[in-house]
Design a protein around this motif. Sequence first.
Motif, PDB file in Angstrom:
ATOM      1  N   ASN A 234       5.400  -2.625 -11.603  1.00  0.00           N
ATOM      2  CA  ASN A 234       4.236  -2.590 -12.488  1.00  0.00           C
ATOM      3  C   ASN A 234       3.022  -2.024 -11.761  1.00  0.00           C
ATOM      4  OD1 ASN A 234       4.864  -4.167 -15.150  1.00  0.00           O
ATOM      5  ND2 ASN A 234       5.828  -5.347 -13.526  1.00  0.00           N
ATOM      6  N   HIS A 235       2.891  -2.392 -10.478  1.00  0.00           N
ATOM      7  CA  HIS A 235       1.767  -1.916  -9.676  1.00  0.00           C
ATOM      8  C   HIS A 235       1.792  -0.393  -9.568  1.00  0.00           C
ATOM      9  CE1 HIS A 235      -1.298  -1.990  -6.540  1.00  0.00           C
ATOM     10  NE2 HIS A 235      -0.526  -1.209  -5.818  1.00  0.00           N
ATOM     11  N   VAL A 236       2.951   0.163  -9.236  1.00  0.00           N
ATOM     12  CA  VAL A 236       3.069   1.624  -9.103  1.00  0.00           C
ATOM     13  C   VAL A 236       2.839   2.304 -10.451  1.00  0.00           C
ATOM     14  CG1 VAL A 236       4.658   3.514  -8.559  1.00  0.00           C
ATOM     15  CG2 VAL A 236       4.594   1.476  -7.101  1.00  0.00           C
ATOM     16  N   MET A 237       3.435   1.731 -11.497  1.00  0.00           N
ATOM     17  CA  MET A 237       3.279   2.317 -12.826  1.00  0.00           C
ATOM     18  C   MET A 237       1.830   2.257 -13.288  1.00  0.00           C
ATOM     19  SD  MET A 237       5.030   3.856 -15.131  1.00  0.00           S
ATOM     20  CE  MET A 237       5.183   4.221 -16.890  1.00  0.00           C
ATOM     21  N   HIS A 238       1.147   1.180 -12.947  1.00  0.00           N
ATOM     22  CA  HIS A 238      -0.257   1.062 -13.340  1.00  0.00           C
ATOM     23  C   HIS A 238      -1.094   2.134 -12.645  1.00  0.00           C
ATOM     24  CE1 HIS A 238      -4.127  -1.469 -13.778  1.00  0.00           C
ATOM     25  NE2 HIS A 238      -3.892  -0.814 -14.878  1.00  0.00           N
ATOM     26  N   LYS A 239      -0.837   2.366 -11.367  1.00  0.00           N
ATOM     27  CA  LYS A 239      -1.552   3.434 -10.648  1.00  0.00           C
ATOM     28  C   LYS A 239      -1.285   4.779 -11.312  1.00  0.00           C
ATOM     29  CE  LYS A 239      -3.150   0.970  -7.109  1.00  0.00           C
ATOM     30  NZ  LYS A 239      -4.592   0.699  -6.908  1.00  0.00           N
ATOM     31  N   PHE A 240      -0.030   5.025 -11.675  1.00  0.00           N
ATOM     32  CA  PHE A 240       0.322   6.317 -12.260  1.00  0.00           C
ATOM     33  C   PHE A 240      -0.379   6.533 -13.594  1.00  0.00           C
ATOM     34  CE2 PHE A 240       2.929   9.029 -14.977  1.00  0.00           C
ATOM     35  CZ  PHE A 240       3.091  10.154 -14.164  1.00  0.00           C
ATOM     36  N   VAL A 241      -0.321   5.523 -14.460  1.00  0.00           N
ATOM     37  CA  VAL A 241      -0.884   5.698 -15.801  1.00  0.00           C
ATOM     38  C   VAL A 241      -2.408   5.677 -15.764  1.00  0.00           C
ATOM     39  CG1 VAL A 241      -0.955   4.807 -18.154  1.00  0.00           C
ATOM     40  CG2 VAL A 241       1.170   4.695 -16.848  1.00  0.00           C
ATOM     41  N   MET A 242      -2.981   4.675 -15.099  1.00  0.00           N
ATOM     42  CA  MET A 242      -4.440   4.534 -15.113  1.00  0.00           C
ATOM     43  C   MET A 242      -5.115   5.614 -14.269  1.00  0.00           C
ATOM     44  SD  MET A 242      -6.918   2.898 -16.399  1.00  0.00           S
ATOM     45  CE  MET A 242      -8.491   2.083 -16.245  1.00  0.00           C
ATOM     46  N   ASN A 251      -7.848  -0.544  -9.715  1.00  0.00           N
ATOM     47  CA  ASN A 251      -8.467  -1.743  -9.143  1.00  0.00           C
ATOM     48  C   ASN A 251      -9.742  -2.115  -9.879  1.00  0.00           C
ATOM     49  OD1 ASN A 251      -6.522  -2.182  -7.220  1.00  0.00           O
ATOM     50  ND2 ASN A 251      -7.619  -1.125  -5.581  1.00  0.00           N
ATOM     51  N   TRP A 252     -10.540  -1.120 -10.211  1.00  0.00           N
ATOM     52  CA  TRP A 252     -11.763  -1.377 -10.980  1.00  0.00           C
ATOM     53  C   TRP A 252     -11.422  -2.046 -12.301  1.00  0.00           C
ATOM     54  CZ3 TRP A 252     -12.331   1.473 -15.633  1.00  0.00           C
ATOM     55  CH2 TRP A 252     -13.501   1.181 -16.357  1.00  0.00           C
ATOM     56  N   TRP A 253     -10.409  -1.553 -12.985  1.00  0.00           N
ATOM     57  CA  TRP A 253     -10.010  -2.134 -14.267  1.00  0.00           C
ATOM     58  C   TRP A 253      -9.523  -3.564 -14.082  1.00  0.00           C
ATOM     59  CZ3 TRP A 253      -5.559  -4.215 -16.314  1.00  0.00           C
ATOM     60  CH2 TRP A 253      -5.533  -4.392 -17.698  1.00  0.00           C
ATOM     61  N   ASN A 254      -8.697  -3.799 -13.055  1.00  0.00           N
ATOM     62  CA  ASN A 254      -8.161  -5.144 -12.817  1.00  0.00           C
ATOM     63  C   ASN A 254      -9.278  -6.167 -12.662  1.00  0.00           C
ATOM     64  OD1 ASN A 254      -5.490  -4.425 -12.941  1.00  0.00           O
ATOM     65  ND2 ASN A 254      -5.230  -4.207 -10.734  1.00  0.00           N
ATOM     66  N   PHE A 319     -17.733   4.163 -18.355  1.00  0.00           N
ATOM     67  CA  PHE A 319     -16.517   3.790 -17.636  1.00  0.00           C
ATOM     68  C   PHE A 319     -16.223   4.748 -16.490  1.00  0.00           C
ATOM     69  CE2 PHE A 319     -14.169   1.134 -21.094  1.00  0.00           C
ATOM     70  CZ  PHE A 319     -15.043   0.097 -20.843  1.00  0.00           C
ATOM     71  N   ASN A 320     -16.415   6.041 -16.731  1.00  0.00           N
ATOM     72  CA  ASN A 320     -16.078   7.033 -15.705  1.00  0.00           C
ATOM     73  C   ASN A 320     -16.970   6.884 -14.472  1.00  0.00           C
ATOM     74  OD1 ASN A 320     -14.144   9.267 -15.459  1.00  0.00           O
ATOM     75  ND2 ASN A 320     -15.965  10.523 -15.124  1.00  0.00           N
TER      76      ASN A 320
END
Length: 484
Positions: A234-242, A251-254, A319-320
Amino acid sequence: MTMKFEEKCGDNGSLVGRNQSYPGEKHQPKGKPITNGEAEFYAKQEANGKCSVPRKSLNMYTWQEIQRHNQEADQWLVINRKVYNVSSWADRHPGGRRVLNHYAGEDATDVFRAMHPEPDIVQLYLKPLLIGELAPGEHSQERHKNSQLVKDFQELRRIIESMNMFHANLGFFFLHFAQILMLEMLAWLILYHFGSGWPVTIFISFLLTISQAQSSFLQHDVGHLSIFKKSKWNHVMHKFVMCHLKGLSANWWNYRHFQHHVKPNIYPKDPDIDMGPLFLLGDSQPVKYGKKKIKYINYEKQHLYFYMVGLPLLMPVYFNLQSMQVMYLRRYWVDIAWVSSFYIRYFITFGPYYGIFGTVLLIYLVKFLESPWIAYVTQMSHIPMRMSTEENRDWLSTQVLATCNIEQSFFNDWFTGHLNFQIEHHLFPTMPRHNYHKVAPLVRSLCAKHGLQYVNKPMLRAFGDIVRALKKSAALWVDAYYET
Protein backbone atom coordinates in the motif's frame (compact mmCIF):
# COMPACT_ATOMS: atom_id res chain seq x y z
CA MET A 1 -3.42 7.03 43.68
CA THR A 2 -1.67 4.26 41.77
CA MET A 3 -1.49 0.59 42.66
CA LYS A 4 0.91 -2.11 41.47
CA PHE A 5 0.15 -5.34 39.70
CA GLU A 6 2.29 -8.10 38.24
CA GLU A 7 2.35 -8.64 34.49
CA LYS A 8 2.03 -12.33 33.67
CA CYS A 9 2.04 -14.58 30.65
CA GLY A 10 -1.41 -15.49 29.42
CA ASP A 11 -2.60 -18.99 28.72
CA ASN A 12 -1.13 -18.84 25.22
CA GLY A 13 2.27 -17.77 26.49
CA SER A 14 2.07 -14.14 25.43
CA LEU A 15 1.86 -11.17 27.76
CA VAL A 16 -1.89 -10.96 27.52
CA GLY A 17 -4.94 -11.87 29.46
CA ARG A 18 -7.66 -14.02 28.01
CA ASN A 19 -9.14 -12.55 24.81
CA GLN A 20 -6.67 -9.64 24.99
CA SER A 21 -3.93 -8.74 22.52
CA TYR A 22 -0.87 -7.12 24.06
CA PRO A 23 1.44 -4.63 22.34
CA GLY A 24 5.18 -4.99 22.04
CA GLU A 25 8.23 -4.13 20.01
CA LYS A 26 11.49 -5.85 19.15
CA HIS A 27 14.66 -4.05 18.14
CA GLN A 28 17.65 -4.79 16.00
CA PRO A 29 21.13 -4.48 17.51
CA LYS A 30 21.47 -0.77 16.71
CA GLY A 31 18.14 0.12 18.23
CA LYS A 32 16.18 0.40 14.97
CA PRO A 33 12.62 -0.92 14.96
CA ILE A 34 12.23 -4.21 13.14
CA THR A 35 10.46 -4.42 9.81
CA ASN A 36 6.89 -5.57 9.42
CA GLY A 37 8.04 -9.02 8.37
CA GLU A 38 10.18 -9.41 11.46
CA ALA A 39 7.37 -8.07 13.63
CA GLU A 40 5.08 -10.71 12.19
CA PHE A 41 7.69 -13.35 13.06
CA TYR A 42 7.75 -12.30 16.69
CA ALA A 43 3.98 -12.02 16.78
CA LYS A 44 3.77 -15.62 15.58
CA GLN A 45 6.27 -16.65 18.22
CA GLU A 46 4.08 -15.21 20.95
CA ALA A 47 0.99 -16.80 19.42
CA ASN A 48 2.76 -20.17 19.46
CA GLY A 49 3.23 -19.92 23.20
CA LYS A 50 6.74 -18.53 23.56
CA CYS A 51 7.10 -15.96 26.30
CA SER A 52 10.60 -14.62 26.85
CA VAL A 53 9.70 -11.24 28.36
CA PRO A 54 10.33 -11.07 32.11
CA ARG A 55 7.62 -10.13 34.58
CA LYS A 56 7.54 -6.49 35.47
CA SER A 57 5.54 -4.31 37.78
CA LEU A 58 3.03 -1.90 36.28
CA ASN A 59 0.70 0.68 37.77
CA MET A 60 -3.04 1.09 37.92
CA TYR A 61 -4.42 4.53 37.14
CA THR A 62 -7.65 6.44 37.48
CA TRP A 63 -9.12 8.54 34.68
CA GLN A 64 -8.40 11.66 36.71
CA GLU A 65 -4.70 10.85 36.66
CA ILE A 66 -4.65 9.91 32.98
CA GLN A 67 -6.44 13.07 31.86
CA ARG A 68 -3.67 15.22 33.30
CA HIS A 69 -1.24 13.82 30.71
CA ASN A 70 -2.66 15.61 27.69
CA GLN A 71 0.18 17.97 26.76
CA GLU A 72 2.41 17.88 23.69
CA ALA A 73 5.42 16.68 25.73
CA ASP A 74 3.38 14.45 28.04
CA GLN A 75 0.90 12.19 26.27
CA TRP A 76 -0.88 9.15 27.70
CA LEU A 77 -3.45 7.05 25.86
CA VAL A 78 -5.82 4.29 26.95
CA ILE A 79 -6.36 1.36 24.58
CA ASN A 80 -8.42 -1.62 25.75
CA ARG A 81 -7.98 -0.46 29.37
CA LYS A 82 -4.18 -0.46 28.99
CA VAL A 83 -2.36 2.83 29.63
CA TYR A 84 0.46 3.89 27.30
CA ASN A 85 2.91 6.76 27.57
CA VAL A 86 3.41 7.71 23.91
CA SER A 87 5.37 10.92 24.56
CA SER A 88 8.69 9.53 23.29
CA TRP A 89 7.07 7.69 20.39
CA ALA A 90 5.14 10.67 18.99
CA ASP A 91 7.91 11.93 16.69
CA ARG A 92 8.25 8.49 15.10
CA HIS A 93 4.54 7.83 14.69
CA PRO A 94 3.87 7.19 10.96
CA GLY A 95 0.61 9.11 11.19
CA GLY A 96 2.35 12.15 12.66
CA ARG A 97 2.75 13.31 16.26
CA ARG A 98 -0.34 15.49 16.18
CA VAL A 99 -2.65 12.52 15.72
CA LEU A 100 -1.45 11.10 19.05
CA ASN A 101 -1.64 14.48 20.74
CA HIS A 102 -5.26 14.85 19.66
CA TYR A 103 -6.15 11.85 21.87
CA ALA A 104 -3.75 12.50 24.75
CA GLY A 105 -5.45 11.87 28.09
CA GLU A 106 -8.37 10.06 26.43
CA ASP A 107 -9.60 6.58 25.60
CA ALA A 108 -8.25 5.78 22.11
CA THR A 109 -9.51 2.21 21.77
CA ASP A 110 -11.89 2.75 18.88
CA VAL A 111 -9.75 5.22 16.97
CA PHE A 112 -6.75 2.89 17.32
CA ARG A 113 -8.74 0.02 15.88
CA ALA A 114 -10.25 2.21 13.16
CA MET A 115 -7.00 3.68 11.83
CA HIS A 116 -4.76 0.58 11.83
CA PRO A 117 -5.43 -2.17 9.27
CA GLU A 118 -2.82 -4.40 10.93
CA PRO A 119 -3.48 -3.89 14.67
CA ASP A 120 -1.61 -7.00 15.80
CA ILE A 121 1.60 -5.72 14.23
CA VAL A 122 1.10 -2.18 15.50
CA GLN A 123 0.52 -3.49 19.01
CA LEU A 124 4.02 -4.97 18.98
CA TYR A 125 5.44 -1.49 18.61
CA LEU A 126 3.33 -0.25 21.52
CA LYS A 127 4.67 -2.72 24.06
CA PRO A 128 7.61 -0.64 25.38
CA LEU A 129 5.16 2.23 25.93
CA LEU A 130 2.90 0.26 28.26
CA ILE A 131 2.96 1.73 31.78
CA GLY A 132 -0.14 0.30 33.41
CA GLU A 133 -3.87 -0.16 33.15
CA LEU A 134 -7.10 1.31 34.41
CA ALA A 135 -7.86 0.57 38.02
CA PRO A 136 -10.54 -2.13 38.50
CA GLY A 137 -13.16 0.39 39.60
CA GLU A 138 -12.72 2.61 36.55
CA HIS A 139 -14.99 2.53 33.51
CA SER A 140 -13.38 1.46 30.22
CA GLN A 141 -14.17 4.94 28.84
CA GLU A 142 -14.39 8.34 30.45
CA ARG A 143 -17.45 8.58 32.69
CA HIS A 144 -19.29 11.16 30.59
CA LYS A 145 -19.42 8.79 27.59
CA ASN A 146 -22.36 6.48 26.94
CA SER A 147 -20.86 3.09 27.72
CA GLN A 148 -23.74 1.22 26.09
CA LEU A 149 -23.29 3.16 22.85
CA VAL A 150 -19.58 2.35 22.87
CA LYS A 151 -20.28 -1.35 23.48
CA ASP A 152 -22.89 -1.42 20.72
CA PHE A 153 -20.48 0.16 18.24
CA GLN A 154 -17.71 -2.28 19.15
CA GLU A 155 -20.16 -5.14 18.70
CA LEU A 156 -21.13 -3.70 15.31
CA ARG A 157 -17.48 -3.71 14.30
CA ARG A 158 -17.12 -7.34 15.34
CA ILE A 159 -20.17 -8.24 13.25
CA ILE A 160 -18.78 -6.38 10.24
CA GLU A 161 -15.41 -8.07 10.64
CA SER A 162 -17.12 -11.46 10.74
CA MET A 163 -18.80 -10.53 7.44
CA ASN A 164 -15.32 -9.97 5.91
CA MET A 165 -16.18 -6.37 5.10
CA PHE A 166 -12.55 -5.32 5.56
CA HIS A 167 -11.31 -7.65 2.82
CA ALA A 168 -10.61 -5.81 -0.42
CA ASN A 169 -11.67 -7.01 -3.85
CA LEU A 170 -8.44 -6.54 -5.79
CA GLY A 171 -10.32 -6.86 -9.06
CA PHE A 172 -12.38 -3.77 -8.22
CA PHE A 173 -9.29 -1.66 -7.60
CA PHE A 174 -7.46 -3.11 -10.60
CA LEU A 175 -10.30 -1.96 -12.86
CA HIS A 176 -10.25 1.46 -11.24
CA PHE A 177 -6.49 1.68 -11.78
CA ALA A 178 -6.88 0.48 -15.38
CA GLN A 179 -9.48 3.21 -15.99
CA ILE A 180 -6.94 5.85 -14.95
CA LEU A 181 -4.15 4.45 -17.13
CA MET A 182 -6.48 4.10 -20.12
CA LEU A 183 -7.53 7.75 -19.85
CA GLU A 184 -3.89 8.85 -19.69
CA MET A 185 -2.98 6.67 -22.68
CA LEU A 186 -6.01 7.81 -24.67
CA ALA A 187 -5.10 11.45 -24.13
CA TRP A 188 -1.60 10.86 -25.51
CA LEU A 189 -2.84 8.81 -28.50
CA ILE A 190 -5.33 11.51 -29.49
CA LEU A 191 -2.61 14.15 -29.26
CA TYR A 192 -0.23 11.96 -31.29
CA HIS A 193 -2.74 11.37 -34.10
CA PHE A 194 -4.51 14.75 -34.28
CA GLY A 195 -1.90 17.28 -33.17
CA SER A 196 -2.06 20.03 -30.57
CA GLY A 197 -4.86 22.25 -31.88
CA TRP A 198 -7.30 23.90 -29.49
CA PRO A 199 -10.14 21.35 -29.91
CA VAL A 200 -7.72 18.49 -29.23
CA THR A 201 -6.18 20.30 -26.26
CA ILE A 202 -9.59 20.89 -24.71
CA PHE A 203 -10.58 17.27 -25.20
CA ILE A 204 -7.38 15.77 -23.78
CA SER A 205 -7.62 18.20 -20.86
CA PHE A 206 -11.08 16.79 -20.19
CA LEU A 207 -9.73 13.22 -20.26
CA LEU A 208 -6.80 14.10 -18.00
CA THR A 209 -9.14 15.87 -15.57
CA ILE A 210 -11.19 12.69 -15.16
CA SER A 211 -7.96 10.72 -14.75
CA GLN A 212 -6.68 13.11 -12.07
CA ALA A 213 -9.94 13.11 -10.12
CA GLN A 214 -10.17 9.32 -10.17
CA SER A 215 -6.49 9.18 -9.13
CA SER A 216 -7.44 11.32 -6.13
CA PHE A 217 -10.00 8.73 -5.08
CA LEU A 218 -7.62 5.81 -5.66
CA GLN A 219 -4.82 7.41 -3.65
CA HIS A 220 -7.35 7.97 -0.90
CA ASP A 221 -8.01 4.22 -0.87
CA VAL A 222 -4.38 3.16 -0.70
CA GLY A 223 -3.59 6.01 1.70
CA HIS A 224 -5.83 4.31 4.22
CA LEU A 225 -4.04 0.98 3.64
CA SER A 226 -7.23 -0.85 2.76
CA ILE A 227 -6.35 -2.60 -0.50
CA PHE A 228 -3.39 -4.91 -0.01
CA LYS A 229 -2.90 -7.20 2.97
CA LYS A 230 0.67 -6.00 3.44
CA SER A 231 1.09 -2.33 4.28
CA LYS A 232 4.41 -2.06 2.41
CA TRP A 233 2.59 -2.61 -0.90
CA ASN A 234 0.00 0.00 0.00
CA HIS A 235 2.89 2.33 0.83
CA VAL A 236 4.51 1.88 -2.59
CA MET A 237 1.18 2.13 -4.38
CA HIS A 238 0.31 5.29 -2.48
CA LYS A 239 3.60 6.90 -3.55
CA PHE A 240 2.94 5.91 -7.15
CA VAL A 241 -0.62 7.20 -7.32
CA MET A 242 -0.31 10.31 -5.15
CA CYS A 243 3.17 11.43 -6.14
CA HIS A 244 3.68 10.05 -9.66
CA LEU A 245 0.14 10.27 -11.04
CA LYS A 246 -0.98 13.41 -9.17
CA GLY A 247 2.25 15.28 -8.38
CA LEU A 248 1.47 15.77 -4.66
CA SER A 249 3.28 14.58 -1.53
CA ALA A 250 1.97 11.36 0.01
CA ASN A 251 3.45 12.24 3.41
CA TRP A 252 1.82 15.66 3.36
CA TRP A 253 -1.54 14.03 2.65
CA ASN A 254 -1.09 11.41 5.38
CA TYR A 255 -0.31 13.84 8.19
CA ARG A 256 -3.07 16.23 7.18
CA HIS A 257 -5.75 13.68 6.38
CA PHE A 258 -5.25 11.44 9.42
CA GLN A 259 -5.74 14.43 11.71
CA HIS A 260 -8.98 15.13 9.91
CA HIS A 261 -10.14 11.56 10.45
CA VAL A 262 -9.42 11.26 14.16
CA LYS A 263 -11.01 14.60 15.07
CA PRO A 264 -13.27 15.70 12.19
CA ASN A 265 -14.67 19.22 12.45
CA ILE A 266 -12.96 19.75 15.81
CA TYR A 267 -11.26 23.13 15.96
CA PRO A 268 -8.24 23.48 15.89
CA LYS A 269 -7.40 19.76 15.61
CA ASP A 270 -8.89 19.22 12.14
CA PRO A 271 -6.74 21.11 9.61
CA ASP A 272 -9.50 20.88 7.00
CA ILE A 273 -11.68 23.40 8.84
CA ASP A 274 -8.89 25.86 9.62
CA MET A 275 -9.30 27.87 6.42
CA GLY A 276 -8.78 31.33 7.84
CA PRO A 277 -8.19 34.04 6.94
CA LEU A 278 -9.98 33.33 3.65
CA PHE A 279 -13.03 31.46 5.00
CA LEU A 280 -14.61 31.35 8.44
CA LEU A 281 -16.43 28.10 9.20
CA GLY A 282 -18.81 26.87 11.86
CA ASP A 283 -20.33 28.87 14.71
CA SER A 284 -17.40 29.73 16.98
CA GLN A 285 -14.66 30.84 14.58
CA PRO A 286 -16.73 33.63 12.93
CA VAL A 287 -17.74 34.99 16.34
CA LYS A 288 -14.12 34.90 17.50
CA TYR A 289 -12.95 36.87 14.45
CA GLY A 290 -15.87 39.27 14.75
CA LYS A 291 -15.32 40.11 18.41
CA LYS A 292 -11.63 40.73 17.73
CA LYS A 293 -12.63 43.04 14.83
CA ILE A 294 -10.64 40.91 12.36
CA LYS A 295 -11.55 41.63 8.73
CA TYR A 296 -8.94 40.32 6.29
CA ILE A 297 -11.69 40.24 3.68
CA ASN A 298 -15.38 41.05 3.72
CA TYR A 299 -16.55 37.75 5.20
CA GLU A 300 -20.15 38.70 4.54
CA LYS A 301 -19.45 37.72 0.92
CA GLN A 302 -17.37 34.62 1.62
CA HIS A 303 -19.89 32.38 -0.17
CA LEU A 304 -19.07 34.30 -3.35
CA TYR A 305 -15.33 33.87 -2.73
CA PHE A 306 -15.99 30.15 -2.51
CA TYR A 307 -17.19 30.20 -6.12
CA MET A 308 -14.50 32.59 -7.36
CA VAL A 309 -11.50 31.34 -5.36
CA GLY A 310 -12.25 28.18 -3.37
CA LEU A 311 -13.55 26.02 -6.20
CA PRO A 312 -11.00 26.82 -8.95
CA LEU A 313 -7.87 27.26 -6.83
CA LEU A 314 -8.08 24.51 -4.21
CA MET A 315 -5.99 22.03 -6.22
CA PRO A 316 -3.67 24.15 -8.41
CA VAL A 317 -2.78 26.71 -5.74
CA TYR A 318 -3.62 25.77 -2.15
CA PHE A 319 -2.94 22.01 -2.17
CA ASN A 320 -0.11 22.22 -4.69
CA LEU A 321 1.83 24.96 -2.90
CA GLN A 322 1.22 23.47 0.53
CA SER A 323 2.45 20.08 -0.66
CA MET A 324 5.64 21.60 -2.09
CA GLN A 325 6.24 23.66 1.04
CA VAL A 326 5.86 20.66 3.35
CA MET A 327 8.10 18.46 1.19
CA TYR A 328 10.86 21.08 1.20
CA LEU A 329 10.67 22.14 4.85
CA ARG A 330 10.44 18.57 6.20
CA ARG A 331 12.98 17.18 3.72
CA TYR A 332 10.74 14.47 2.28
CA TRP A 333 13.35 13.46 -0.29
CA VAL A 334 11.54 10.30 -1.38
CA ASP A 335 8.36 12.23 -2.04
CA ILE A 336 10.33 14.92 -3.88
CA ALA A 337 11.80 12.25 -6.16
CA TRP A 338 8.40 10.70 -6.83
CA VAL A 339 6.74 14.08 -7.49
CA SER A 340 9.61 14.99 -9.83
CA SER A 341 8.74 11.88 -11.85
CA PHE A 342 5.23 13.31 -12.35
CA TYR A 343 6.59 16.43 -14.05
CA ILE A 344 9.23 14.47 -15.98
CA ARG A 345 6.51 12.16 -17.34
CA TYR A 346 4.41 15.11 -18.47
CA PHE A 347 7.37 16.80 -20.15
CA ILE A 348 8.34 13.60 -21.98
CA THR A 349 4.76 12.86 -23.02
CA PHE A 350 3.46 16.31 -23.91
CA GLY A 351 6.65 18.40 -24.23
CA PRO A 352 7.24 17.54 -27.91
CA TYR A 353 3.82 19.01 -28.75
CA TYR A 354 3.50 21.94 -26.35
CA GLY A 355 7.04 22.75 -25.30
CA ILE A 356 8.10 23.27 -21.69
CA PHE A 357 5.96 26.34 -21.02
CA GLY A 358 2.93 24.87 -22.78
CA THR A 359 3.25 21.62 -20.83
CA VAL A 360 3.31 23.53 -17.54
CA LEU A 361 0.15 25.36 -18.64
CA LEU A 362 -1.48 22.02 -19.51
CA ILE A 363 -0.64 20.62 -16.06
CA TYR A 364 -2.22 23.57 -14.29
CA LEU A 365 -5.18 23.70 -16.66
CA VAL A 366 -5.98 20.12 -15.70
CA LYS A 367 -5.56 20.90 -11.98
CA PHE A 368 -7.77 23.96 -12.45
CA LEU A 369 -10.51 21.85 -14.06
CA GLU A 370 -10.18 19.11 -11.45
CA SER A 371 -10.35 21.53 -8.53
CA PRO A 372 -14.14 22.18 -8.42
CA TRP A 373 -14.78 18.44 -8.65
CA ILE A 374 -12.55 17.63 -5.67
CA ALA A 375 -13.65 20.71 -3.71
CA TYR A 376 -17.31 19.77 -3.92
CA VAL A 377 -16.71 16.09 -3.09
CA THR A 378 -14.46 16.79 -0.11
CA GLN A 379 -16.39 19.73 1.37
CA MET A 380 -20.06 18.79 0.91
CA SER A 381 -19.98 16.16 3.65
CA HIS A 382 -18.30 18.28 6.33
CA ILE A 383 -18.73 22.06 6.00
CA PRO A 384 -22.53 21.94 6.54
CA MET A 385 -22.14 19.68 9.58
CA ARG A 386 -21.48 20.42 13.25
CA MET A 387 -18.17 22.12 14.09
CA SER A 388 -16.96 22.62 17.63
CA THR A 389 -13.99 22.73 19.93
CA GLU A 390 -12.92 19.52 21.67
CA GLU A 391 -15.82 17.74 23.39
CA ASN A 392 -14.19 14.30 23.84
CA ARG A 393 -17.13 12.36 22.47
CA ASP A 394 -17.19 8.65 21.71
CA TRP A 395 -15.97 7.52 18.28
CA LEU A 396 -19.41 6.92 16.77
CA SER A 397 -20.83 10.29 17.84
CA THR A 398 -17.68 12.16 16.81
CA GLN A 399 -17.89 10.85 13.25
CA VAL A 400 -21.66 10.93 12.72
CA LEU A 401 -22.07 14.52 13.95
CA ALA A 402 -19.31 15.75 11.64
CA THR A 403 -20.21 13.87 8.45
CA CYS A 404 -23.12 13.18 6.15
CA ASN A 405 -23.87 10.86 3.27
CA ILE A 406 -24.97 11.55 -0.29
CA GLU A 407 -27.67 9.40 -1.84
CA GLN A 408 -26.41 6.31 -3.63
CA SER A 409 -26.54 5.91 -7.39
CA PHE A 410 -24.13 4.54 -9.97
CA PHE A 411 -23.12 8.06 -11.00
CA ASN A 412 -22.82 9.36 -7.42
CA ASP A 413 -20.63 6.40 -6.46
CA TRP A 414 -18.33 6.99 -9.43
CA PHE A 415 -18.30 10.79 -9.22
CA THR A 416 -17.39 10.78 -5.52
CA GLY A 417 -15.18 7.70 -5.45
CA HIS A 418 -17.74 6.24 -3.00
CA LEU A 419 -17.11 9.14 -0.63
CA ASN A 420 -20.85 9.69 -0.78
CA PHE A 421 -20.73 7.09 2.03
CA GLN A 422 -18.77 9.47 4.20
CA ILE A 423 -20.26 8.27 7.50
CA GLU A 424 -19.25 4.66 6.90
CA HIS A 425 -15.85 5.73 5.63
CA HIS A 426 -15.17 7.79 8.74
CA LEU A 427 -16.31 5.05 11.10
CA PHE A 428 -14.28 2.40 9.27
CA PRO A 429 -11.46 4.18 7.37
CA THR A 430 -9.65 0.95 6.44
CA MET A 431 -12.73 -0.64 4.90
CA PRO A 432 -12.59 -0.99 1.09
CA ARG A 433 -15.06 1.43 -0.40
CA HIS A 434 -16.95 -1.19 -2.40
CA ASN A 435 -18.35 -2.48 0.92
CA TYR A 436 -19.68 0.81 2.30
CA HIS A 437 -23.21 0.29 0.96
CA LYS A 438 -23.35 -3.15 2.57
CA VAL A 439 -22.73 -1.87 6.10
CA ALA A 440 -24.70 1.38 5.76
CA PRO A 441 -28.03 -0.15 6.94
CA LEU A 442 -26.33 -1.51 10.07
CA VAL A 443 -24.80 1.88 10.85
CA ARG A 444 -28.11 3.64 10.24
CA SER A 445 -29.86 1.23 12.61
CA LEU A 446 -27.30 1.81 15.37
CA CYS A 447 -27.62 5.59 14.97
CA ALA A 448 -31.41 5.32 15.26
CA LYS A 449 -31.10 3.23 18.42
CA HIS A 450 -29.02 5.91 20.15
CA GLY A 451 -30.78 8.98 18.75
CA LEU A 452 -27.98 10.08 16.41
CA GLN A 453 -29.13 11.74 13.20
CA TYR A 454 -27.90 9.82 10.17
CA VAL A 455 -27.90 12.47 7.44
CA ASN A 456 -28.35 11.29 3.85
CA LYS A 457 -29.13 13.89 1.21
CA PRO A 458 -29.24 14.42 -2.59
CA MET A 459 -25.97 15.54 -4.17
CA LEU A 460 -27.21 18.88 -5.54
CA ARG A 461 -28.65 19.77 -2.17
CA ALA A 462 -25.30 18.90 -0.60
CA PHE A 463 -23.54 21.26 -3.03
CA GLY A 464 -25.94 24.03 -2.05
CA ASP A 465 -25.52 23.33 1.65
CA ILE A 466 -21.85 24.34 1.40
CA VAL A 467 -22.86 27.85 0.36
CA ARG A 468 -25.70 28.00 2.86
CA ALA A 469 -23.28 27.04 5.65
CA LEU A 470 -20.83 29.76 4.54
CA LYS A 471 -23.64 32.32 4.55
CA LYS A 472 -24.68 31.29 8.05
CA SER A 473 -21.13 31.63 9.35
CA ALA A 474 -20.82 34.99 7.62
CA ALA A 475 -23.94 36.25 9.38
CA LEU A 476 -22.44 35.28 12.74
CA TRP A 477 -19.29 37.21 11.89
CA VAL A 478 -21.30 40.29 10.86
CA ASP A 479 -23.27 40.27 14.11
CA ALA A 480 -20.14 39.96 16.24
CA TYR A 481 -18.10 42.43 14.20
CA TYR A 482 -20.63 45.26 14.21
CA GLU A 483 -22.07 44.84 17.67
CA THR A 484 -21.32 47.81 19.94
